[in-house]
Design an enzyme around this catalytic site. Structure first.
Site, short mmCIF file in Angstrom:
data_model
loop_
_atom_site.label_atom_id
_atom_site.label_comp_id
_atom_site.label_asym_id
_atom_site.label_seq_id
_atom_site.Cartn_x
_atom_site.Cartn_y
_atom_site.Cartn_z
N HIS A 4 33.32 -34.75 -1.00
CA HIS A 4 32.53 -35.04 -1.19
C HIS A 4 31.44 -33.85 -1.15
CE1 HIS A 4 34.36 -38.25 -3.53
NE2 HIS A 4 35.59 -37.05 -3.93
N TYR A 17 27.13 -46.25 4.32
CA TYR A 17 26.34 -45.16 4.26
C TYR A 17 24.09 -45.81 4.13
CZ TYR A 17 28.77 -44.01 0.21
OH TYR A 17 29.32 -44.59 -1.21
#
Length: 473
Positions: A67, A130
């Site tokens: 992605h 993240y």
């Protein structure tokens, strides 16, 4: 495990591996997962995270990606281990470049915008985290790449055909690299695109978006940068650099009640709003300043000279400079005696020379001309070379001249005698203007700007007489 914090480059430009010291004992372990001061000192971009996401993989073999999100991210593991791979999906020479690494608690990776991410859990109960510097918006689309793309040729530790591997149907349907539209870089915005400097900047930044205060026309969109509502509504996430060439430069008219309000809106309020947007969206803001922020009593003006404006125009410009300096990624480009397309002093003198007129021009205001081509080139140099942020003086080089000397040179080029240009003082000019009832703003007598800081970045401006002759030819 690493005992010292380190930041290392990879084959993908901007993708950085961070080795994290992990301190453990019988109770478990501790690490500084994100430490802004230490990490930026070692070369990690100060990317300004605004959201923290966690991803849990129940079973070994869970595989996600590839992605390509439109933001920067800082990826690390909270528990377990993952194999992580990245593919550069950005438009440009590094398109298709790959990098992979095994990530545990002691490794993190900084991933720049436009680089595709993929992860394969190597242990049950893996959790990775993240940080991202833009908020997630449901429904936003961005490029994705098939996990089995032959050109990327990622060496998955657990083969994708294995019964252990779990991949979503969506990820299985992602296209090959040949069918992916690469992610374009963020754009540049030129504010004040219809002005003489705006037009010069558009020639140097041909891919930039163009905005101005008036109605939309052709490639120029409408944006009132003195309106908080208009600035707030603009899609700043699409941009990396904003070049503010907009200003109210009717120096004398700024001394009137109507002009004063317009000057402050354009020269102070608008830069403050742009600075706020630049800070919020991590933009580089380039703002053009003026020698009028000084009173002209110094023999040469350096970038760090305290402000001492004489009139409304200079005061409003100084306020704009102060506002722009509050945003971290800024260039304040201070200039003087700007000459470009359209009506200006040089072309006026040329016209008078051709008409046989012999004017009187002030001879006690000293400075250097700055042609918009030089100014635009200098701005492109500062941004392109990633010169240290701050204030830079930008004018032509060479010996300073008075306005009378500039006019005399124009007359000489036009075939007239230099002696046909008479001299007058600023005091007499003011007296004549006051007698006519016209508004008049005080001028700095010395507008010479030091160029050492600019030249230290590798940019050498042309001498003003050379630039003047080229302009007239």
């Amino acid at each position: 495990m690493s005992t010292e914090l380190s930041v290392d480059p990879t084959d993908i430009p901007g993708l950085l591996v961070v080795r994290l010291p992990v301190h453990g004992d019988a109770r478990g372990w501790f690490k500084e997962n994100w430490q802004r001061a230490k990490m930026t000192a070692l070369g990690l971009p100060d990317f300004g995270p605004v959201q923290n996401n966690m991803s849990f993989n129940a079973s070994r073999g869970a595989t996600r990606g590839i992605h390509t999100e439109p933001w920067d991210k800082f990826v690390s593991v909270a528990t377990g281990r993952v194999f992580a791979a990245w593919v550069d999906m950005r438009e440009g020479p590094s398109l298709g470049a790959t990098f992979s690494i095994e990530i545990g608690p002691d490794v993190a990776v900084f991933v720049p915008r436009g680089v595709g991410n993929s992860y394969q859990a190597l242990e049950d109960g893996t959790v990775y985290s993240y940080l991202v510097n833009d908020h997630f918006v449901a429904g936003r689309t961005y490029p994705a790449l098939n996990l089995a793309d032959e050109t990327a040729a990622i060496a998955w530790p657990i083969p994708l055909e294995s019964d252990e591997v779990e991949i979503s149907e969506k990820d299985r349907a992602n296209p090959r690299l040949a069918d992916v539209t690469p992610m374009k870089p963020k754009k540049t915005l030129i504010v004040g695109a219809r002005g003489q400097l705006g037009r010069a900047l558009a020639a140097v930044f041909p891919e930039a978006d163009l905005v101005d205060l008036g109605p939309a026309d052709g490639d120029v969109q409408s944006l009132d940068v003195s309106s908080p509502e208009a600035v707030e509504a603009w899609p700043w996430s699409e941009y990396a650099v904003v070049l503010n060439a907009a200003a109210y430069t009717a120096v004398d008219q700024a001394e009137t009640p109507e002009g004063r309000a317009i000057a402050w809106a354009a020269n102070a309020v608008a830069p403050a709003l742009l600075a706020r947007a630049a800070t919020e969206h991590r933009l580089t803001l380039v703002h053009v300043s003026s020698d009028y922020v000084f009173d002209g009593t110094s023999e040469i003006h350096t970038e760090d000279e305290p402000f001492s404006p004489l009139g409304v125009y200079g005061q409003s410009k100084a306020a704009g400079d102060i506002a722009v300096a509050t945003t971290p990624r800024h260039y304040v480009v201070r200039t003087s005696w700007v000459i470009g397309e359209g009506r200006n002093f040089v072309l006026t003198m040329k016209s008078l020379a051709e008409q046989g007129v012999s004017p009187a021009v002030v001879d006690d205001q000293i400075g250097r001309l700055t042609f918009t081509t030089t100014l635009a080139d200098a701005i492109a140099h500062l941004v392109g070379s990633e010169a240290p942020y701050g204030t830079y003086n930008v004018t032509s080089g060479g010996e300073p001249l008075s306005w009378q000397q500039v006019a005399a040179e124009v007359f000489a080029v036009a075939g007239r005698s230099r002696e046909d240009v008479g001299a007058t003082s600023t005091e007499d000019y003011f007296r004549d203007a006051a007698g006519s009832g016209k508004p008049i703003s005080p001028r700095p007598l010395n507008s010479v700007l030091a160029l050492d800081k600019l030249e230290a970045t590798g940019f050498q401006p042309p001498a003003q007489l050379d630039a003047l002759h080229a302009y007239l030819s």
